[in-house]
Design a protein around this motif. Structure first.
Motif, PDB file in Angstrom:
ATOM      1  N   THR A 160       4.494   6.868   7.204  1.00 21.97           N
ATOM      2  CA  THR A 160       3.252   6.744   7.979  1.00 21.97           C
ATOM      3  C   THR A 160       2.318   7.928   7.741  1.00 21.97           C
ATOM      4  N   SER A 161       2.640   8.753   6.771  1.00 22.90           N
ATOM      5  CA  SER A 161       1.803   9.914   6.454  1.00 22.90           C
ATOM      6  C   SER A 161       0.498   9.466   5.794  1.00 22.90           C
ATOM      7  N   PRO A 162      -0.614  10.129   6.104  1.00 20.49           N
ATOM      8  CA  PRO A 162      -1.891   9.784   5.456  1.00 20.49           C
ATOM      9  C   PRO A 162      -1.999  10.321   4.029  1.00 20.49           C
ATOM     10  N   ASP A 163      -1.060  11.155   3.618  1.00 22.10           N
ATOM     11  CA  ASP A 163      -1.121  11.747   2.282  1.00 22.10           C
ATOM     12  C   ASP A 163      -0.880  10.686   1.202  1.00 22.10           C
ATOM     13  N   ASP A 164      -1.505  10.888   0.048  1.00 18.38           N
ATOM     14  CA  ASP A 164      -1.355   9.978  -1.089  1.00 18.38           C
ATOM     15  C   ASP A 164      -0.271  10.533  -2.014  1.00 18.38           C
TER      16      ASP A 164
END
Length: 310
Positions: A221-225
């Motif tokens: 669920t992390s926003p990092d790509d």
């Protein structure tokens, strides 16, 4: 000495380059290879590659399937031409980036966007090198970005393939999330949350400790790509290698390809049976370890319980 004739271009590739012979009969003006490919791409974008058939494309154009075969003689040729059209040319904006790294990152991002716009392209098989005009243009753009570096031709090609491969993998995953989102009515973020919850149900700290810790930290669920991060780190390595060459470092060619044993390729029956036995043994071992961990947990619980007083 006998001269070896160059191989004849397959018809699909010849059509892509515009050097295939035109049909002598059939509908005039109303029909063309371009119109057929346009209709097929539109159909694939709307309904997926499974919806594309010669009959479906002919129906969309208001012609009979046989009339299409006069222009595109095989579905494989149609798929190749669809891929070529959807790929298009690299945008001129990439030339605004003068540094090789910035240009490769721009090419990476544009390739990811291609797959997101036309996810059906990811279902098409990769049959060798990109011999069509547009696909060749993308490869040429990556190689051109590296021309000012000390990398050899082989090394430039390797870096170009790494960028293309990372973009394709990112496209596969993102397109999968998009498809799940469409089918479920959930947003991509909600799909990610649901996926994390599914992992919660099956991934235990005993059996998959590192993965369990990653899930608990919120990786799904992390926003990092993660794909862009990986691409950046690959280019960090390329940059370090270029710096080494600039300072007189030795080249580091890698010639050991990963390959399947010839015996496996030959389909040796006894080898296949042995490999199957290994897989079954590994499955049994995983089951036994799961039972052992459960028994250990229960034993610890029994030991931890206070002794009953008489």
């Amino acid at each position: 000495m006998t001269e070896i004739e160059p191989p004849e271009l397959p018809r699909g590739i010849a059509l892509a380059w515009g050097v295939a012979a035109s049909p002598q009969r059939g509908p005039k003006r109303e029909m063309s290879v371009e119109r057929i490919v346009d209709a097929a791409v539109e159909l694939a974008d709307a309904e997926g590659i499974g919806a594309v058939s010669m009959a479906a494309v002919a129906a969309a154009l208001g012609f009979t399937p046989m009339s299409l075969y006069r222009y595109v003689s095989a579905k494989d040729d149609l798929l190749l031409l669809m891929q070529e059209q959807a790929t298009g040319l690299p945008p001129e904006s990439i030339r605004e980036h003068s540094h090789w790294r910035d240009r490769l990152l721009a090419l990476y991002a544009e390739q990811v966007l291609l797959y997101l716009r036309h996810p059906w392209m990811l279902s098409l098989p990769i049959n060798g090198s990109p011999i069509t005009p547009n696909s060749s243009a993308w490869l040429d753009a990556s190689l051109e970005a590296l021309e000012g570096t000390p990398l050899s031709a082989d090394e430039r090609m390797a870096v170009a393939l790494a960028v293309t491969g990372d973009a394709r993998w990112c496209g596969i995953v993102q397109a999968g999330y998009t498809e799940q989102s469409r089918g479920s009515g959930l947003s991509p973020d909600e799909v990610a949350v649901r996926e994390s919850e599914l992992y919660d149900r099956v991934i235990t700290a005993d059996e998959f400790p590192a993965l369990r810790r990653a899930i608990d930290s919120g990786v799904f669920t992390s926003p990092d790509d993660p794909f862009r991060f990986g691409m950046e780190r690959v280019l960090d390595g390329v940059s370090s290698y270029i710096d080494s060459l600039d300072h007189g470092g030795a080249r580091e060619p890698v010639t050991d390809w990963i390959a399947i044993e010839p015996a496996e390729l030959a389909g040796d029956r006894r080898l296949k049976e042995a490999q199957k036995a290994v897989r079954e043994a590994e499955k049994a071992l995983r089951t036994a370890r799961r039972v052992e961990r459960q028994a250990l947990r229960e034993a610890r619980e029994r030991v931890a319980k206070p002794a009953k007083t008489v």
